[in-house]
Scaffold this motif. Structure first.
Motif, short mmCIF file in Angstrom:
data_model
loop_
_atom_site.label_atom_id
_atom_site.label_comp_id
_atom_site.label_asym_id
_atom_site.label_seq_id
_atom_site.Cartn_x
_atom_site.Cartn_y
_atom_site.Cartn_z
N LYS A 171 1.00 -1.08 -0.01
CA LYS A 171 0.09 0.07 -0.01
C LYS A 171 0.83 1.18 -0.17
O LYS A 171 0.62 2.09 -0.93
CB LYS A 171 -0.95 0.04 1.51
CG LYS A 171 -1.88 1.20 1.22
CD LYS A 171 -3.20 0.66 2.35
CE LYS A 171 -3.92 1.60 2.33
NZ LYS A 171 -3.70 2.84 3.03
N GLY A 172 1.94 1.49 0.86
CA GLY A 172 2.86 2.37 0.85
C GLY A 172 3.55 2.40 -0.43
O GLY A 172 3.83 3.75 -0.99
N PHE A 173 3.95 1.54 -1.26
CA PHE A 173 4.64 1.87 -2.32
C PHE A 173 3.53 2.19 -3.55
O PHE A 173 3.86 2.84 -4.53
CB PHE A 173 4.93 0.36 -2.77
CG PHE A 173 5.92 0.25 -3.93
CD1 PHE A 173 7.34 0.89 -3.89
CD2 PHE A 173 5.36 -0.10 -5.15
CE1 PHE A 173 8.07 0.75 -5.11
CE2 PHE A 173 6.20 0.11 -6.33
CZ PHE A 173 7.42 0.43 -6.24
N ARG A 174 2.29 1.69 -3.34
CA ARG A 174 1.56 2.41 -4.32
C ARG A 174 1.15 3.71 -4.53
O ARG A 174 1.33 4.41 -5.18
CB ARG A 174 0.06 1.48 -4.31
CG ARG A 174 0.05 0.30 -5.00
CD ARG A 174 -1.72 -0.15 -5.28
NE ARG A 174 -2.23 -0.27 -4.15
CZ ARG A 174 -2.28 -1.46 -3.28
NH1 ARG A 174 -1.45 -2.39 -3.86
NH2 ARG A 174 -2.72 -1.50 -2.22
N THR A 175 1.11 4.19 -2.93
CA THR A 175 0.80 5.38 -2.66
C THR A 175 2.16 6.42 -3.20
O THR A 175 1.92 7.38 -3.65
CB THR A 175 0.93 5.75 -1.06
OG1 THR A 175 -0.16 4.70 -0.60
CG2 THR A 175 0.10 6.97 -0.79
N PHE A 176 3.40 5.80 -3.02
CA PHE A 176 4.66 6.47 -3.31
C PHE A 176 4.34 6.57 -5.02
O PHE A 176 4.65 7.55 -5.44
CB PHE A 176 5.61 5.72 -2.85
CG PHE A 176 6.96 6.19 -3.21
CD1 PHE A 176 7.52 7.60 -2.93
CD2 PHE A 176 7.78 5.80 -4.22
CE1 PHE A 176 8.60 8.04 -3.24
CE2 PHE A 176 8.98 6.14 -4.76
CZ PHE A 176 9.38 7.56 -4.30
N SER A 177 4.31 5.38 -5.57
CA SER A 177 4.24 5.53 -6.98
C SER A 177 3.17 6.34 -7.75
O SER A 177 3.29 6.95 -8.48
CB SER A 177 4.30 3.99 -7.67
OG SER A 177 2.96 3.71 -7.50
N ASN A 178 2.10 6.60 -6.97
CA ASN A 178 1.05 7.45 -7.48
C ASN A 178 1.36 8.78 -7.22
O ASN A 178 1.41 9.79 -8.13
CB ASN A 178 -0.18 7.02 -6.57
CG ASN A 178 -1.42 8.00 -7.18
OD1 ASN A 178 -1.69 8.29 -8.27
ND2 ASN A 178 -2.14 8.35 -5.95
N TRP A 179 2.19 8.95 -6.02
CA TRP A 179 2.64 10.54 -5.96
C TRP A 179 3.83 10.69 -6.96
O TRP A 179 3.86 11.82 -7.61
CB TRP A 179 3.28 10.59 -4.39
CG TRP A 179 3.67 11.80 -4.19
CD1 TRP A 179 2.97 12.91 -3.81
CD2 TRP A 179 5.03 12.50 -4.06
NE1 TRP A 179 3.45 13.98 -3.38
CE2 TRP A 179 4.84 14.04 -3.60
CE3 TRP A 179 6.26 12.03 -4.65
CZ2 TRP A 179 5.95 14.58 -3.68
CZ3 TRP A 179 7.39 12.71 -4.32
CH2 TRP A 179 6.99 14.28 -3.81
N MET A 180 4.82 9.91 -7.15
CA MET A 180 5.56 10.08 -8.11
C MET A 180 5.32 10.24 -9.48
O MET A 180 5.84 10.80 -10.41
CB MET A 180 6.57 8.66 -8.12
CG MET A 180 7.75 8.92 -7.03
SD MET A 180 9.03 9.91 -7.35
CE MET A 180 9.97 9.31 -8.42
N SER A 181 4.22 9.71 -9.87
CA SER A 181 3.64 9.59 -11.31
C SER A 181 2.84 10.96 -11.56
O SER A 181 2.50 11.30 -12.77
CB SER A 181 2.75 8.50 -11.63
OG SER A 181 1.53 8.62 -10.81
N THR A 182 2.86 11.88 -10.61
CA THR A 182 2.11 13.03 -10.99
C THR A 182 3.19 13.99 -11.35
O THR A 182 4.11 14.21 -10.50
CB THR A 182 1.33 13.48 -9.45
OG1 THR A 182 0.70 12.57 -9.03
CG2 THR A 182 0.66 14.74 -9.95
#
Lengths: 218, 155
Positions: free
Chosen positions: B7-18
């Protein structure tokens, strides 16, 4: 310089006063790659994006106006020429100048697209490219202040350039070569005028390869 | 536990992809590298045998651009590759009458190098490192081309 493992053999030397450009096996490969993509940018026609309305028969084709086409093609060719300069430069400061030129022309290629979303991405990239020039030229300035010369011929294999200067150079090139991240996100590869965007990817790839060669050499 | 990491990784990758956040990522990297650079300042060694060395005469009205020498004679200029610049040392400094007037009457000519064309030609910059000046003007040209295109675009 040419007995170092990364360069390969010396092929050609081009002199501009104190700035002596060189073509080794490595840089010639990069040079030919960039030349091929300049030719593609010159002869390619822009892609016309097609939108299909899902569930109906409607299909829209977006036209690229000749003004935008001409401007984007000009900027793509300018970006290619800057890449040619950057890959064969034999001087740290000159390399930084060509890299900064690549950053500016990358913004120019994207500026030709009539799309708010794409222009917003270009604006964000512009901020990074501007900040990156500080590191880029800071790296060259640190190298000059410490070694007293910028010529890669003189610095090759001596290890005189301080680590801080190398870090600055790499970070600067990272900032200038960051454009593909924005491009991928803004989906500009599928936007109108697609072939010219290839030049952004090519130039970023080539300056990354070149800066690695430089920091391994000096 | 693994689900939490995922979940943490998904949040991080979502943040990075913006892409708006990439500026922040680059800024953090820049701060780290700048701090490392400042820490490494004592490790930077100064090599004495530098070319492009110059002595600065603080009392000259042309400070800091005073290169010395007599007009129309050859001056000794150190170049990296002297064999590539056979004319080095002949064009040392050139002052327009206006620049000459400023230099003789005020101590500020050194600060006005960009304010009047043809003021001072720097030997090192314009003779031995001429390609630099060409690339610099190309950058300006590209920037003006983009600015004029965006300004004139009908929308």
């Amino acid at each position: 310089m040419f007995n170092l493992p990364i360069e390969g053999e010396e092929l050609f030397v081009l002199e501009f006063g104190d700035i002596v450009n060189y073509f080794s096996l490595y840089t010639t490969t990069l040079f030919l790659f960039a030349t091929a993509f300049i030719i593609i940018a010159i002869i390619a026609r822009p892609e016309r994006q097609t939108d299909i309305i899902f569930g109906t028969d409607a299909v829209y084709t977006k036209e690229v106006s000749p003004d935008n086409l001409r401007f984007q093609r000009f900027m793509a060719i300018a970006c290619g020429l800057a890449t040619l300069g950057a890959v064969c430069s034999g001087d740290l400061f000159n390399f930084c100048l060509f890299t900064a030129l690549i950053g500016i022309t990358n913004i120019g290629i994207v500026a030709g697209v009539n799309n708010r979303y794409v222009l917003n991405a270009a604006y964000n990239y512009g901020i990074v490219a501007m900040v990156a020039t500080t590191f880029l030229f800071g790296g060259a300035a640190t190298a000059l202040g410490s070694c007293g010369t910028l010529s890669i011929w003189e610095l090759a294999g001596l290890g005189m350039v301080p680590l801080a200067a190398k870090m600055f150079l790499v970070l600067g090139v990272m900032g200038e070569g960051m454009a593909p991240f924005y491009i991928a996100k803004a989906e500009i590869t599928r936007a109108p005028g697609a072939p010219y965007v290839l030049m952004i990817h090519v130039s970023s790839l080539l300056i990354f390869l070149r800066v690695i060669e430089i920091i391994l050499t000096v | 536990m693994i689900r939490l990491i995922g979940k943490g990784f998904r949040t991080f990758s979502n943040w990075m992809s913006t892409y708006e956040n990439l500026v922040a990522v680059y800024a953090v990297l820049g701060i780290i590298v700048a701090i490392c650079g400042i820490i490494m300042v004592p490790l930077i060694t100064y090599h004495e045998d530098q070319i492009y060395s110059k002595s600065i005469n603080r009392d000259s009205p042309l400070d800091p651009y005073d290169r010395g020498g007599v007009p129309f004679t050859k001056v000794d200029i150190e170049a990296q590759y002297p064999e590539n610049s056979p004319a080095a040392g002949y064009v040392t400094t050139y002052l327009t009458p206006f620049s000459w007037f400023i230099a003789n009457n005020t101590p500020f000519l050194g600060t006005t190098i960009v304010a009047h064309p043809g003021g001072i030609l720097d030997e090192i910059l314009y003779n031995t490192r001429g390609l630099d000046t060409i690339v610099e003007t190309s950058i300006l040209f590209a920037a003006f081309a983009i600015a004029s295109f965006l300004f004139r675009r009908k929308e």
